[in-house]
Design a protein around this motif. Structure first.
Motif, PDB file in Angstrom:
ATOM      1  N   SER A 184       4.935   4.537  -6.637  1.00 35.27           N
ATOM      2  CA  SER A 184       3.653   4.220  -7.267  1.00 35.27           C
ATOM      3  C   SER A 184       3.847   3.317  -8.477  1.00 35.27           C
ATOM      4  CB  SER A 184       2.952   5.515  -7.681  1.00 35.27           C
ATOM      5  OG  SER A 184       1.763   5.247  -8.384  1.00 35.27           O
TER       6      SER A 184
ATOM      7  N   ASN B 263       2.763   7.055   4.613  1.00 37.56           N
ATOM      8  CA  ASN B 263       2.387   6.463   3.328  1.00 37.56           C
ATOM      9  C   ASN B 263       2.955   7.342   2.215  1.00 37.56           C
ATOM     10  OD1 ASN B 263       0.582   6.068   0.822  1.00 37.56           O
ATOM     11  ND2 ASN B 263       0.065   4.329   2.153  1.00 37.56           N
TER      12      ASN B 263
ATOM     13  N   ALA C 243       2.836   6.349  -1.150  1.00 39.19           N
ATOM     14  CA  ALA C 243       2.375   5.750  -2.397  1.00 39.19           C
ATOM     15  C   ALA C 243       2.215   6.781  -3.511  1.00 39.19           C
ATOM     16  CB  ALA C 243       1.053   5.017  -2.175  1.00 39.19           C
ATOM     17  N   ASP C 244       2.175   8.075  -3.135  1.00 41.35           N
ATOM     18  CA  ASP C 244       2.035   9.107  -4.156  1.00 41.35           C
ATOM     19  C   ASP C 244       3.373   9.484  -4.789  1.00 41.35           C
ATOM     20  OD1 ASP C 244       3.002  10.231  -1.815  1.00 41.35           O
ATOM     21  OD2 ASP C 244       1.957  12.143  -2.110  1.00 41.35           O
TER      22      ASP C 244
ATOM     23  N   LEU D  74       4.833  -0.275  -7.300  1.00 41.20           N
ATOM     24  CA  LEU D  74       3.696  -0.963  -6.682  1.00 41.20           C
ATOM     25  C   LEU D  74       2.673  -1.384  -7.730  1.00 41.20           C
ATOM     26  CD1 LEU D  74       3.083   1.184  -3.458  1.00 41.20           C
ATOM     27  CD2 LEU D  74       4.376  -0.956  -3.695  1.00 41.20           C
ATOM     28  N   SER D  75       2.609  -0.636  -8.822  1.00 42.99           N
ATOM     29  CA  SER D  75       1.658  -0.947  -9.888  1.00 42.99           C
ATOM     30  C   SER D  75       2.207  -1.985 -10.865  1.00 42.99           C
ATOM     31  CB  SER D  75       1.300   0.331 -10.648  1.00 42.99           C
ATOM     32  OG  SER D  75       0.510   0.056 -11.777  1.00 42.99           O
TER      33      SER D  75
ATOM     34  N   ASN E 174       0.805  -1.217   0.000  1.00 39.34           N
ATOM     35  CA  ASN E 174       0.000   0.000   0.000  1.00 39.34           C
ATOM     36  C   ASN E 174       0.844   1.275   0.000  1.00 39.34           C
ATOM     37  OD1 ASN E 174      -2.528  -1.395   0.145  1.00 39.34           O
ATOM     38  ND2 ASN E 174      -2.105  -1.787   2.322  1.00 39.34           N
ATOM     39  N   GLY E 175       2.171   1.126   0.124  1.00 38.41           N
ATOM     40  CA  GLY E 175       3.055   2.283   0.109  1.00 38.41           C
ATOM     41  C   GLY E 175       3.404   2.833   1.470  1.00 38.41           C
ATOM     42  N   THR E 176       3.076   2.111   2.538  1.00 39.92           N
ATOM     43  CA  THR E 176       3.418   2.556   3.890  1.00 39.92           C
ATOM     44  C   THR E 176       4.837   2.115   4.239  1.00 39.92           C
ATOM     45  OG1 THR E 176       1.118   2.457   4.612  1.00 39.92           O
ATOM     46  CG2 THR E 176       2.809   2.432   6.329  1.00 39.92           C
TER      47      THR E 176
END
Length: 283
Positions: free
Chosen positions: A131, A123, A125-126, A134-135, A105-107
């Motif tokens: 990002s 976090n 994730a941005d 993770l994708s 989740n990007g944490t």
């Protein structure tokens, strides 16, 4: 004799021939005289050494972060083993600024060295590179940006999988391109009166022999505004992976404007490229 010493010896011999006046100022084919031909040979030899050194460093980063990601896949993204490994990794190279792990989740789960631990629990994730990994679950190297823990740098982000293939998150390594390149540029500058620069294709300077320019966007830099030829070759280097250009700029350490020239080559990692330049006064 090592490859580096061989190339330096080659450059020194050519420099001595020129400085001793052993070659006459006569035109070579295409209107280039012997002195210019020799200077170009030295420039390209040293540029190639600079390029190969940076490419080797990026390759070693890739190898090391790949090994680290496998270790974390086996032992977890957080905990004593992860912390110890990341602390060792972070101290293994002077250009490395920090390492962090993130969950899917990007944490942020863990971080090293201590000044990066303020990120734990946040976090991120941005962040573009996080990002993307993770994708896509594929490694990437970011552009130059301001780091959450302070300072500026580039990150290499690598996916982490369990031995069974489960996606666990990612390992991110932040590093300073300027520190990475400086150790080689400063050594090469001892052997010939050239300067060096490393830039993203979009014109952001990652390293420059003038340290005040590192991190600057060339197209926004007031110092370059009155030199359109300089900005023209920066535009060319956006799409041309190798090249040569002439331009005018200040003589090193002076306010005198003199004719200059540059050659450039490219280094890369994953889907990212950097341009590496060698600059010299034209005689």
């Amino acid at each position: 004799m090592t490859r580096f010493n061989y190339l330096i010896t080659f450059a020194i011999v050519l420099s001595l021939i020129v400085s001793a006046g052993c070659l006459q100022e006569q035109n070579a084919p295409g209107g280039v005289n012997d002195t210019t031909t020799i200077r170009h040979a030295i420039m390209q030899t040293l540029l190639h050494e600079m390029t190969c050194s940076i490419q080797s460093e990026l390759g070693m980063f890739n190898f090391t972060i790949d090994e680290a990601s496998h270790y974390l896949g086996e032992h977890g993204l957080t905990g004593p083993k992860a912390d110890a490994m990341m602390a060792d990794f972070a101290s293994s190279h002077p250009a490395i600024l920090s390492l962090i792990t993130v969950d899917p989740n990007g944490t942020v789960l863990s971080a090293a060295p201590d000044n990066a631990k303020i990120l734990i629990g946040q976090n991120i994730a941005d962040q573009e590179a996080i990002s993307q990994v993770l994708s896509t679950r594929q490694p990437t190297m970011s552009n130059y940006f301001t780091l959450r823990q302070g300072g500026e740098g580039v990150v290499i982000v690598y996916p982490v999988f369990s031995p069974g293939g489960e996606f666990l998150g990612a390992l991110s390594m932040a590093f300073s391109p300027s520190i990475l390149a400086a150790r080689y540029a400063e050594e090469l500058e001892k052997w010939a009166p050239f300067t060096y620069a490393v830039a993203q294709p979009d014109g952001v300077l990652l390293y420059h022999s003038n340290p005040t320019l590192a991190g600057k966007q060339a197209f926004d830099e007031p110092l370059f505004e009155q030199f359109p030829e300089l900005l023209d070759f920066v535009r060319r280097s956006d799409t041309e992976r190798t090249g040569y250009a002439t331009f005018s700029f200040y003589k090193d350490g002076s306010t005198e404007i003199v004719p200059k020239e540059t050659f450039w080559e490219t280094v890369y990692l994953y889907d990212s490229e950097w341009r590496v330049f060698v600059n010299a006064d034209r005689e």
